[in-house]
Structure formats: structure tokens, C-alpha cells
Design an enzyme around this catalytic site. Sequence first.
Site, PDB file in Angstrom:
ATOM      1  N   ASN A  96       0.808  -1.228   0.000  1.00 36.98           N
ATOM      2  CA  ASN A  96       0.000   0.000   0.000  1.00 36.98           C
ATOM      3  C   ASN A  96       0.839   1.275   0.000  1.00 36.98           C
ATOM      4  O   ASN A  96       0.376   2.292  -0.502  1.00 36.98           O
ATOM      5  CB  ASN A  96      -0.926  -0.024   1.229  1.00 36.98           C
ATOM      6  CG  ASN A  96      -1.626   1.292   1.441  1.00 36.98           C
ATOM      7  OD1 ASN A  96      -2.597   1.611   0.753  1.00 36.98           O
ATOM      8  ND2 ASN A  96      -1.130   2.101   2.372  1.00 36.98           N
ATOM      9  N   TYR A 161       3.636   8.866 -12.123  1.00 39.74           N
ATOM     10  CA  TYR A 161       2.796   8.194 -11.120  1.00 39.74           C
ATOM     11  C   TYR A 161       1.816   7.248 -11.804  1.00 39.74           C
ATOM     12  O   TYR A 161       1.656   6.095 -11.392  1.00 39.74           O
ATOM     13  CB  TYR A 161       2.040   9.238 -10.297  1.00 39.74           C
ATOM     14  CG  TYR A 161       1.045   8.666  -9.302  1.00 39.74           C
ATOM     15  CD1 TYR A 161       1.466   8.075  -8.117  1.00 39.74           C
ATOM     16  CD2 TYR A 161      -0.337   8.726  -9.554  1.00 39.74           C
ATOM     17  CE1 TYR A 161       0.553   7.556  -7.196  1.00 39.74           C
ATOM     18  CE2 TYR A 161      -1.257   8.225  -8.640  1.00 39.74           C
ATOM     19  CZ  TYR A 161      -0.807   7.640  -7.459  1.00 39.74           C
ATOM     20  OH  TYR A 161      -1.723   7.123  -6.567  1.00 39.74           O
ATOM     21  N   THR A 196      -6.610  11.834   2.171  1.00 44.48           N
ATOM     22  CA  THR A 196      -5.485  11.375   3.006  1.00 44.48           C
ATOM     23  C   THR A 196      -4.419  12.474   2.935  1.00 44.48           C
ATOM     24  O   THR A 196      -4.512  13.376   2.094  1.00 44.48           O
ATOM     25  CB  THR A 196      -4.867  10.083   2.429  1.00 44.48           C
ATOM     26  OG1 THR A 196      -4.284  10.402   1.154  1.00 44.48           O
ATOM     27  CG2 THR A 196      -5.886   8.975   2.258  1.00 44.48           C
ATOM     28  N   LEU A 198      -1.650  12.261   1.487  1.00 47.14           N
ATOM     29  CA  LEU A 198      -1.113  12.255   0.122  1.00 47.14           C
ATOM     30  C   LEU A 198      -1.991  13.066  -0.819  1.00 47.14           C
ATOM     31  O   LEU A 198      -1.488  13.865  -1.612  1.00 47.14           O
ATOM     32  CB  LEU A 198      -0.974  10.811  -0.380  1.00 47.14           C
ATOM     33  CG  LEU A 198      -0.449  10.614  -1.799  1.00 47.14           C
ATOM     34  CD1 LEU A 198       0.606   9.502  -1.823  1.00 47.14           C
ATOM     35  CD2 LEU A 198      -1.585  10.231  -2.731  1.00 47.14           C
TER      36      LEU A 198
END
Length: 263
Positions: A96, A161, A196, A198
Site C-alpha cells: 500500500n 505516477y 489522506t 497524500l
Amino acid sequence: MTNQFSTLPGQLLAGKVIFLTGGAQGIGRACALAYAAAGAHVSIADRNLAAAEETAAALPRKSLAALCDVGDRASVEAAIHRTIAVFGRLDAVHNNAGISSPSSPLHQTSEEEWDALFQTNVKSIFWTTRFAVAHLAAARGCILNTASLVGVIGQSQHAAYVGTKGAMISLTKAMALDYASLHIRVNAICPAGVWTPLLREWASQQQNPAEIESYLDRIHPLGKCPEGDVIADAAVFLLSDMARFITGCILPVSGGAELGYRA
Ligand SMILES: NC(=O)c1ccc[n+]([C@@H]2O[C@H](COP(=O)([O-])OP(=O)(O)OC[C@H]3O[C@@H](n4cnc5c(N)ncnc54)[C@H](O)[C@@H]3O)[C@@H](O)[C@H]2O)c1
């Protein structure tokens, strides 16, 4: 905001030992809480040891916090070794931990940024698999990868990404085939947006951060950008025996973000 968990049968993961990377915060922390609530022991491997220890301390059963850089061979080997030493078995690996910067097209991405993304998001799976597969085979266990919907449908201004998440999805399918004969199931979850640390960092890098919250709500047809609990509930299912005939599944947990044209 705190995570609101739906009611889950408390024994779905009873006695299982789960090695969870990036469990200190965000989606990983939500998964750690849900796994423990479903009866599992969680070994949290994270480069932020203080936050991993804080999460481990919040779990209702014996758990572990291990300092680990998931892109580093020795670090992953040591963390998995310690997990086995403490719990004596390993039933699941949840890959994760991830990073997402930079928000750039490919030609404006530095070599260092490219290498860091692939080291953390993809090579990590190489290392955890290398050191866990024999234990997972012994337990007839499973692997779960936190990929992303962008790895399926793409995203602008985020090429490197997106490439890592596409690689995670391809790896999930290849590994599911390779390890089926060992009775190891391999699946991936694809969130769209999840609030989150991030996502907050990514949002702050966008051209108009003030607009981003309503944009993130709008991209999810079910009405809002969620928190990690929705991912955690799906993860509990995929790691449980309820999903015993599911492997190679790339599961969007996205509120329908990938669906069709919008009015
Ligand atoms: N938040 C989203 O909207 C979203 C959407 C799709 C996919 N994802 C994916 O979900 C996963 C978790 O994301 P998040 O939003 O919870 O992120 P986050 O930044 O809030 O948490 C990530 C955790 O991973 C840890 N970590 C990062 N690099 C590490 C390394 N090299 N070794 C060990 N630990 C490391 C961090 O310390 C942190 O605890 C990531 O793989 C991300 O790509 C997130």
C-alpha cells in the site's frame, strides 16, 4: 475527520497475520484499523516509525510497527523476517505504501522523481514478493496491491505516477497467474480519490487548490470524495475467505468515477 466504518463481521480475518506497507497514515491506517477489527494481527511497515507506532498502538490486538523503506531490499527483508519472528506465520501482504509527486507531464519529471516513484510504488512489490512468497504459500495466503484508478484510465499532469499504477495493475494479473498454483490469490484495489495526507499534498500542488475539493467530489458519481474506510472495507473482503475464488481482480473502489460520459 474520523473514519466511519461500516459494520463488518468481526471474525472475517480471525487469527490472520497481515504485513501492511504504508500503514502509518491515510488509506493504510484505515486498513490497519479495519483488519484488526476483523480479527487480524497487523505488521505495519512504514518509513515513518513514530506514526506507525501510533497506529499500531490504536489496534485492539497484538500488532507490530516496523521501520521499513519499501524500496530497499534489506529493509523489506528485515521487516518481513521480524513479522515472522513475532507472529510465526504470514497470511497476507498488502502493498500500500506509495508516493505521488510530481504533478507534471513526463518531460518535466526529473530522473530522481521517476526513480523514486518506481522504487517506492513498483519495486516494493518485487521485494515484498521475494521475501514473503514462501510464507504466503505455506498459509495459502494472498497479496493485495493498492493501485489507482489512474492506472486504468489515465490522468493528465501525472505521467510517472500513472505509469507506476499501471505497472502495479499488470503485475497483479501476472502474479495472480504465477501464484495460483501455490494457492496465493493476488488482487488490486483502485481508489479514485481518498482524502489522506497524500491527496491533500497533491491538491495543494494544483493550479487552483480552492477548486479542488468540489472537483474531487464531482468526479465520484456517488457524490463525494471519501475517506479511507471505503477502501479498508473492500480490502478486508479481498483478504478474507469470502473472496476465496477471486484472483487477478482489479477492483475499482471509486464511487463510479470511471463510468461513462457525464450529463
Ligand atoms: N489518496 C488517494 O486519493 C489515492 C488514490 C488512489 C491511490 N492511492 C494510493 O493509495 C496508497 C496510499 O496512499 P495514501 O493517500 O494513504 O498516502 P499517504 O501519503 O497518506 O500515506 C502513505 C504512507 O506510506 C508511507 N510510505 C511512503 N513511502 C514509503 C516507503 N518508501 N517505505 C515505507 N513507507 C512509505 C508513508 O510514510 C505513509 O505512511 C498509495 O499507494 C497511493 O498511490 C491513493
